[in-house]
Design a protein around this motif. Structure first.
Motif, PDB file in Angstrom:
ATOM      1  N   UNK A 168     -24.954  60.656   8.442  1.00  0.00           N
ATOM      2  CA  UNK A 168     -24.073  61.081   7.197  1.00  0.00           C
ATOM      3  C   UNK A 168     -23.631  60.019   6.527  1.00  0.00           C
ATOM      4  N   UNK A 169     -23.193  58.757   7.326  1.00  0.00           N
ATOM      5  CA  UNK A 169     -22.763  57.704   6.564  1.00  0.00           C
ATOM      6  C   UNK A 169     -23.774  56.872   5.690  1.00  0.00           C
ATOM      7  N   UNK A 170     -24.811  57.034   6.360  1.00  0.00           N
ATOM      8  CA  UNK A 170     -26.043  56.323   5.584  1.00  0.00           C
ATOM      9  C   UNK A 170     -26.359  57.056   4.491  1.00  0.00           C
ATOM     10  N   UNK A 171     -26.234  58.134   4.130  1.00  0.00           N
ATOM     11  CA  UNK A 171     -26.518  59.131   3.187  1.00  0.00           C
ATOM     12  C   UNK A 171     -25.693  58.954   2.076  1.00  0.00           C
ATOM     13  N   UNK A 172     -24.475  58.478   2.407  1.00  0.00           N
ATOM     14  CA  UNK A 172     -23.287  58.333   1.518  1.00  0.00           C
ATOM     15  C   UNK A 172     -23.049  56.793   1.269  1.00  0.00           C
ATOM     16  N   UNK A 173     -23.962  55.994   1.447  1.00  0.00           N
ATOM     17  CA  UNK A 173     -23.810  54.729   0.966  1.00  0.00           C
ATOM     18  C   UNK A 173     -23.771  54.294  -0.275  1.00  0.00           C
ATOM     19  N   UNK A 174     -22.780  53.504  -0.786  1.00  0.00           N
ATOM     20  CA  UNK A 174     -22.440  52.815  -2.060  1.00  0.00           C
ATOM     21  C   UNK A 174     -22.442  54.153  -2.931  1.00  0.00           C
ATOM     22  N   UNK A 175     -21.600  55.229  -2.611  1.00  0.00           N
ATOM     23  CA  UNK A 175     -21.278  56.432  -3.398  1.00  0.00           C
ATOM     24  C   UNK A 175     -19.899  56.185  -3.962  1.00  0.00           C
ATOM     25  N   UNK A 176     -18.967  55.362  -3.268  1.00  0.00           N
ATOM     26  CA  UNK A 176     -17.549  55.431  -3.279  1.00  0.00           C
ATOM     27  C   UNK A 176     -16.871  54.400  -4.422  1.00  0.00           C
ATOM     28  N   UNK A 177     -15.946  54.685  -5.134  1.00  0.00           N
ATOM     29  CA  UNK A 177     -15.296  53.691  -5.943  1.00  0.00           C
ATOM     30  C   UNK A 177     -14.425  52.848  -5.216  1.00  0.00           C
ATOM     31  N   UNK A 178     -13.625  53.789  -4.259  1.00  0.00           N
ATOM     32  CA  UNK A 178     -12.546  53.107  -3.461  1.00  0.00           C
ATOM     33  C   UNK A 178     -12.268  54.169  -2.021  1.00  0.00           C
ATOM     34  N   UNK A 179     -11.855  53.625  -1.194  1.00  0.00           N
ATOM     35  CA  UNK A 179     -11.368  54.204   0.024  1.00  0.00           C
ATOM     36  C   UNK A 179      -9.930  53.888   0.055  1.00  0.00           C
ATOM     37  N   UNK A 227     -16.649  66.138   3.107  1.00  0.00           N
ATOM     38  CA  UNK A 227     -16.446  65.441   4.484  1.00  0.00           C
ATOM     39  C   UNK A 227     -17.607  64.924   5.073  1.00  0.00           C
ATOM     40  N   UNK A 228     -17.100  63.612   5.682  1.00  0.00           N
ATOM     41  CA  UNK A 228     -18.178  62.727   6.287  1.00  0.00           C
ATOM     42  C   UNK A 228     -17.591  62.630   7.720  1.00  0.00           C
ATOM     43  N   UNK A 229     -18.284  62.773   8.812  1.00  0.00           N
ATOM     44  CA  UNK A 229     -18.084  62.387  10.122  1.00  0.00           C
ATOM     45  C   UNK A 229     -18.445  60.879  10.342  1.00  0.00           C
ATOM     46  N   UNK A 230     -17.334  60.183  10.700  1.00  0.00           N
ATOM     47  CA  UNK A 230     -17.520  58.700  10.485  1.00  0.00           C
ATOM     48  C   UNK A 230     -18.553  58.210  11.540  1.00  0.00           C
ATOM     49  N   UNK A 231     -18.559  58.919  12.689  1.00  0.00           N
ATOM     50  CA  UNK A 231     -19.728  58.513  13.848  1.00  0.00           C
ATOM     51  C   UNK A 231     -20.830  58.973  13.772  1.00  0.00           C
ATOM     52  N   UNK A 286     -13.370  62.656  -0.747  1.00  0.00           N
ATOM     53  CA  UNK A 286     -14.310  62.737   0.816  1.00  0.00           C
ATOM     54  C   UNK A 286     -13.366  62.327   1.497  1.00  0.00           C
ATOM     55  N   UNK A 287     -13.191  63.164   2.602  1.00  0.00           N
ATOM     56  CA  UNK A 287     -12.417  62.830   3.771  1.00  0.00           C
ATOM     57  C   UNK A 287     -13.441  62.299   4.747  1.00  0.00           C
ATOM     58  N   UNK A 288     -13.078  61.134   5.710  1.00  0.00           N
ATOM     59  CA  UNK A 288     -13.751  60.414   6.428  1.00  0.00           C
ATOM     60  C   UNK A 288     -13.009  60.379   7.964  1.00  0.00           C
ATOM     61  N   UNK A 289     -13.485  61.151   8.771  1.00  0.00           N
ATOM     62  CA  UNK A 289     -12.774  61.387  10.035  1.00  0.00           C
ATOM     63  C   UNK A 289     -13.798  61.340  11.305  1.00  0.00           C
ATOM     64  N   UNK A 290     -13.167  61.122  12.475  1.00  0.00           N
ATOM     65  CA  UNK A 290     -14.222  61.133  13.702  1.00  0.00           C
ATOM     66  C   UNK A 290     -14.265  62.412  14.086  1.00  0.00           C
TER      67      UNK A 290
END
Length: 368
Positions: free
Chosen positions: A238-249, A230-234, A209-213
């Protein structure tokens, strides 16, 4: 055969904090018994080059010849060189020397040796007292231990940035065990480092998942680079919906940005690895973490890790090049002539490149 005299060299150097590069004549050391001399063919342009040209880290010694993503062809070898022959294609990355005796060196982490020598960032000088000048030049001379074998099927021009941006992302993916198929890894930022992070992570078989402004980067991330989402970081929804889904960043951004929203994306035991150095603090002292691959971790709720990571050692960098060749991974580059370099630096400062500049040194560097 080794020679006793220094060899004239030519390149482009910055002479003051304006960062403007211009032609520069200098000398390289004589070819020692364990040295390899190479003609520089291509050299990638890294944002670090721009920063050092302008003395943004208050560590530049002028004149500064940048360049640590170097691909060339061997023109001379010392009497005791065993791994390379004249005519071999080779690469030179960020490190050209270390003590070779400490625990880090013994464990193939020359980049963490306290006495390591950077390719293009004096001081300190090389062990013989000569100045380190980088790859914006006609040739290099390097101890064979720090020379990398170039895979036959890996392009020279678009492969050059792997020696910087490639190993910066490959190394933490491997070290922090974020390279297992089925894992979910976020990549913050989609520039010269970030786009290679996407390609390398996808080659490992992980979900990316790419995270970008910038929402404008979504099509490039998914349709062109092959990211899964893809997540728009601001965008808080979107950020709340993806909470606790990633093993690493893998955080490649060099802009000042909050870390807590990224930490919230991690699963318990997740790892946020910072590879982009920022001028201003992020709430944590990131530069010491990057330089020493140090970790800040919590244990009570979530046991999440925030860590820094820089480049890899010589063994790992060779492993990365071989991996890239096997999986047809190269950078997306704009190949430029040496006389365009100052314009390229201006564009790089503004982020107007997709995604990496590479200098065609062999065909466009003209001594004058």
């Amino acid at each position: 055969m080794a020679k006793s005299e220094e060899v004239e060299a030519f390149g482009w150097a910055a002479r003051d904090p304006s960062g403007v590069l211009s032609p520069f004549k200098f000398s390289r050391r004589a070819t020692g018994d364990k040295d390899v001399r190479l003609k520089v063919l291509y050299c990638g342009i890294c944002h670090f080059d721009l920063e050092m040209n302008k003395n943004e880290w208050s560590a530049t010694v002028y004149p500064n010849v940048p360049g640590h993503e170097i691909v060339g062809i061997v023109t001379e070898v010392g009497a005791k060189v065993q791994k390379f022959n004249i005519g071999d294609k080779v690469g030179i990355g960020s490190v050209i020397g270390s003590c070779r005796k400490c625990e880090n060196c013994i464990n193939n982490f020359e980049n963490y040796c306290s006495a390591h020598q950077l390719t293009d960032s004096p001081p300190p000088p090389y062990k013989d007292g000569t100045t380190n000048y980088g790859g914006y030049s006609d040739h290099m001379v390097v101890d064979e231990h720090f020379v990398l074998r170039w895979p036959e099927n890996l392009p020279l021009d678009s492969g050059a940035p792997l020696l910087g941006a490639g190993i910066i992302t490959y190394s933490p993916l491997r070290y922090f065990k974020l390279d297992k198929p089925g894992m979910h890894v976020g990549v913050v930022g989609l520039g010269g480092i970030g786009h290679l992070a996407v390609k390398i992570a996808k080659a490992f078989g992980v979900k990316v998942t790419v995270i970008s402004t910038s929402p404008k980067k979504k099509d490039g991330a998914i349709k062109y680079l092959g990211a899964d989402s893809f997540l728009v970081s601001n965008d808080s929804d979107q950020m709340q919906a993806a909470a606790e889904t990633m093993d690493g960043i893998i955080d490649t951004s060099s802009a000042v940005h909050p870390l807590l929203p990224l930490i919230n994306l991690l699963k318990p035991h997740g790892k946020l690895v910072i590879v982009g150095a920022t001028e201003e603090p992020l709430g944590l002292p990131v530069c010491p973490m990057i330089i020493g691959r140090k970790i800040v971790a919590g244990s009570a709720i979530g046991r999440k890790i925030v860590a820094g990571s820089a480049i890899g050692g010589i063994k790992e960098t060779q492993e990365m090049l071989d991996f890239a060749a096997k999986h047809n991974i190269t950078a997306d580059v704009e190949v430029i002539s040496m006389d365009y370099v100052n314009t390229a630096m201006e564009r790089l400062q503004k982020g107007h490149v997709r995604y990496r500049f590479v200098l065609d040194v062999a065909n466009t560097l003209k001594a004058s």
